[in-house]
Motif scaffolding. Structure first.
Motif, PDB file in Angstrom:
ATOM      1  N   GLN A  67      -7.663  -5.614  -1.875  1.00  0.00           N
ATOM      2  CA  GLN A  67      -6.790  -6.761  -1.102  1.00  0.00           C
ATOM      3  C   GLN A  67      -7.544  -7.337  -0.088  1.00  0.00           C
ATOM      4  O   GLN A  67      -8.443  -7.073   0.626  1.00  0.00           O
ATOM      5  CB  GLN A  67      -5.679  -6.322  -0.230  1.00  0.00           C
ATOM      6  CG  GLN A  67      -5.131  -6.927   0.493  1.00  0.00           C
ATOM      7  CD  GLN A  67      -3.587  -6.630   1.162  1.00  0.00           C
ATOM      8  OE1 GLN A  67      -2.889  -5.586   0.659  1.00  0.00           O
ATOM      9  NE2 GLN A  67      -3.460  -7.017   2.470  1.00  0.00           N
TER      10      GLN A  67
ATOM     11  N   HIS B 109      -5.252  -0.993  -2.824  1.00  0.00           N
ATOM     12  CA  HIS B 109      -5.206  -1.769  -1.652  1.00  0.00           C
ATOM     13  C   HIS B 109      -6.793  -2.031  -1.183  1.00  0.00           C
ATOM     14  O   HIS B 109      -7.318  -3.077  -0.738  1.00  0.00           O
ATOM     15  CB  HIS B 109      -4.854  -0.871  -0.433  1.00  0.00           C
ATOM     16  CG  HIS B 109      -4.794  -1.335   0.939  1.00  0.00           C
ATOM     17  ND1 HIS B 109      -4.253  -2.729   1.149  1.00  0.00           N
ATOM     18  CD2 HIS B 109      -6.122  -1.281   1.944  1.00  0.00           C
ATOM     19  CE1 HIS B 109      -4.496  -2.953   2.385  1.00  0.00           C
ATOM     20  NE2 HIS B 109      -5.654  -2.264   2.673  1.00  0.00           N
TER      21      HIS B 109
ATOM     22  N   THR C 198      -1.159  -6.015  -4.182  1.00  0.00           N
ATOM     23  CA  THR C 198      -1.225  -4.472  -3.753  1.00  0.00           C
ATOM     24  C   THR C 198       0.054  -3.856  -3.611  1.00  0.00           C
ATOM     25  O   THR C 198       0.497  -2.744  -3.824  1.00  0.00           O
ATOM     26  CB  THR C 198      -2.074  -4.195  -2.771  1.00  0.00           C
ATOM     27  OG1 THR C 198      -1.631  -4.959  -1.563  1.00  0.00           O
ATOM     28  CG2 THR C 198      -3.514  -4.562  -2.843  1.00  0.00           C
ATOM     29  N   SER C 199       1.015  -4.634  -2.995  1.00  0.00           N
ATOM     30  CA  SER C 199       2.544  -4.194  -2.850  1.00  0.00           C
ATOM     31  C   SER C 199       3.043  -3.854  -3.883  1.00  0.00           C
ATOM     32  O   SER C 199       4.030  -2.828  -4.298  1.00  0.00           O
ATOM     33  CB  SER C 199       3.200  -5.095  -2.011  1.00  0.00           C
ATOM     34  OG  SER C 199       2.493  -5.500  -0.714  1.00  0.00           O
TER      35      SER C 199
ATOM     36  N   ARG D 113       0.445 -13.160  -6.910  1.00  0.00           N
ATOM     37  CA  ARG D 113       1.663 -12.992  -7.501  1.00  0.00           C
ATOM     38  C   ARG D 113       1.562 -13.796  -8.991  1.00  0.00           C
ATOM     39  O   ARG D 113       2.242 -13.313  -9.913  1.00  0.00           O
ATOM     40  CB  ARG D 113       2.569 -13.576  -6.671  1.00  0.00           C
ATOM     41  CG  ARG D 113       4.094 -13.105  -7.270  1.00  0.00           C
ATOM     42  CD  ARG D 113       5.206 -13.911  -6.634  1.00  0.00           C
ATOM     43  NE  ARG D 113       5.188 -13.883  -5.281  1.00  0.00           N
ATOM     44  CZ  ARG D 113       5.995 -13.054  -4.313  1.00  0.00           C
ATOM     45  NH1 ARG D 113       6.553 -12.083  -5.096  1.00  0.00           N
ATOM     46  NH2 ARG D 113       5.803 -13.093  -3.272  1.00  0.00           N
TER      47      ARG D 113
ATOM     48  N   ARG E 101      -1.925  -9.506  -1.096  1.00  0.00           N
ATOM     49  CA  ARG E 101      -0.996  -8.509  -0.788  1.00  0.00           C
ATOM     50  C   ARG E 101       0.085  -8.298  -1.553  1.00  0.00           C
ATOM     51  O   ARG E 101       0.444  -7.085  -1.792  1.00  0.00           O
ATOM     52  CB  ARG E 101      -0.507  -8.633   0.818  1.00  0.00           C
ATOM     53  CG  ARG E 101      -0.159  -7.128   1.317  1.00  0.00           C
ATOM     54  CD  ARG E 101       0.381  -7.286   2.744  1.00  0.00           C
ATOM     55  NE  ARG E 101       1.554  -7.707   3.208  1.00  0.00           N
ATOM     56  CZ  ARG E 101       1.901  -7.661   4.192  1.00  0.00           C
ATOM     57  NH1 ARG E 101       1.262  -6.989   5.070  1.00  0.00           N
ATOM     58  NH2 ARG E 101       3.244  -8.037   4.537  1.00  0.00           N
ATOM     59  N   VAL E 102       0.641  -9.214  -2.080  1.00  0.00           N
ATOM     60  CA  VAL E 102       1.613  -9.142  -3.065  1.00  0.00           C
ATOM     61  C   VAL E 102       1.230  -8.241  -4.188  1.00  0.00           C
ATOM     62  O   VAL E 102       1.988  -7.594  -4.691  1.00  0.00           O
ATOM     63  CB  VAL E 102       2.226 -10.691  -3.756  1.00  0.00           C
ATOM     64  CG1 VAL E 102       3.051 -10.370  -4.793  1.00  0.00           C
ATOM     65  CG2 VAL E 102       2.875 -11.451  -2.393  1.00  0.00           C
TER      66      VAL E 102
END
Ligand SMILES: Cc1cc2nc3c(=O)[nH]c(=O)nc-3n(C[C@H](O)[C@H](O)[C@H](O)COP(=O)(O)OP(=O)(O)OC[C@H]3O[C@@H](n4cnc5c(N)ncnc54)[C@H](O)[C@@H]3O)c2cc1C
Length: 319
Positions: free
Chosen positions: A246, A243, A236-237, A207, A233-234
């Motif tokens: 990740q 993804h 890819t989200s 992030r 994951r932040v």
């Protein structure tokens, strides 16, 4: 005999398959391997070099790419003709998926993500396996005439061992339902390449990178170091990276020589994917971030000013 279900991506062998072969050989010297799809034919030499005696090559016009249930059907047909004492697959999402189909069809227990597998009393095996993303290790006894297990990624180092490497080609009997779920096409970052799991250097962003554009400096450093990009994951989200990049419990589990974690806090689910890195360097503004508990080296500072300095220093060192 132990049957290993190997995985390949359009002919590129997943290195976790070789780790599974080595894990199998530590239990039984006689190891045979199933390779699904004609595209995997060329993986036979590498599998043999790691100890595979027979390579069962499942060839079918519907098996042009990954097809989990069809792969399980092929495994069942080999199991029926060879009666292995155990069937072992890599602990990758695909390896776990294919073996879970085998387990469900045969109503056998399956132990996923095993760190060690030891034959026990008749009809049992003792396994130690990762739970909760590697935060807990479970010792379990698995009952069943045929052990079904996947090997935790990077828990075993693949080693060379002479195998006869005899290739036996067969055509599995498949119904339309068996191939209902399969990869038909690919878009975006092309398939068949060496992925994160195989990278020796990973420059990973979280992030703290702040945006998709912020990854430009990470890409530059990764290129200079001959590495590749990873992320949390932040990221890819937020749609900043795909993804496939990740790292973590629900991403790829990696074991590079060098893992640079920039703007990543070090949540347990992320660490589950990178704890096997030989060296971790954290770049973070927060000296108390959890990643500091895992990092071998840390740079406390804003990655947006640290990255250019690292890039310049790397360029200078390379001459
Ligand atoms: C079931 C489940 C599965 C999950 N699977 C995964 C997974 O596979 N992979 C994964 O990564 N996460 C996974 N997560 C999410 C995980 O819990 C965390 O939310 C996530 O890893 C946090 O990502 P991050 O470190 O990028 O963000 P944050 O936790 O928000 O950390 C950002 C860090 O950046 C630092 N920072 C901010 N600005 C800067 C700057 N300018 N320079 C330097 N440092 C800066 C901050 O100090 C902070 O430490 C999963 C969660 C669940 C519940």
């Amino acid at each position: 005999m132990i049957l290993v279900i190997a995985d390949h991506d359009l002919g590129v062998l997943d290195p976790l398959s070789l780790q599974a072969v080595t894990a199998a050989k530590s239990i039984d010297s006689d190891v045979e391997v199933l390779v699904v799809g004609a595209a995997g034919r060329d993986t036979a030499a590498e599998l043999a070099a790691h100890g595979a005696n027979t390579i069962h090559l499942a060839v079918h016009d519907q098996l042009t790419d990954y097809a989990p249930l069809a792969a399980a059907r092929a495994a069942l047909q080999v199991m029926d003709s060879t009666s292995p004492r155990a069937v072992i697959a890599p602990g990758s999402p695909r390896g776990n998926e294919v073996l879970a189909h085998v387990a469900a069809i045969r109503d056998l227990p399956m132990a996923a993500d095993c760190l060690t597998i030891t034959p026990g009393d008749a009809g049992t095996h003792d396994v130690v396996r990762n739970r909760w993303g590697g935060n807990l290790m479970e010792t379990a006894k698995v009952h069943g005439d045929t052990l079904l297990a996947t090997v935790a990624p990077h828990s075993t180092t693949a080693v060379l061992a002479d195998g006869a490497g005899t290739v036996v080609e067969f055509t599995p009997e498949l119904s339309a339902a068996d191939t209902a779920v399969r990869v038909l096409d690919r878009t975006g970052g092309g398939g068949g390449g060496v992925g994160l799991a195989d990278a020796r250097v990973i420059v990973s962003g979280g992030r703290g990178v702040g945006s998709a554009e912020g990854f430009g400096s990470l890409e530059e450093l990764a290129a200079l170091l001959g590495g590749t990009i990873g992320c949390s994951r932040v990221v890819t989200s937020a749609g900043w990276r795909p993804h496939s990049e990740q790292v973590g419990q629900t991403g790829t589990k990696v074991a590079p020589d060098l893992y640079i974690a920039a703007g990543i806090s070090g949540a347990t689910q992320h660490i589950a994917g990178c704890r096997n890195a030989k060296t971790i360097i954290a770049i973070n503004t927060d000296k108390d971030a959890p990643i500091m508990g895992y990092a071998h080296y840390a740079i406390i500072g804003d990655l947006h000013s640290v990255m250019p300095e690292l890039i310049n220093a790397t360029r200078a060192a390379k001459g």
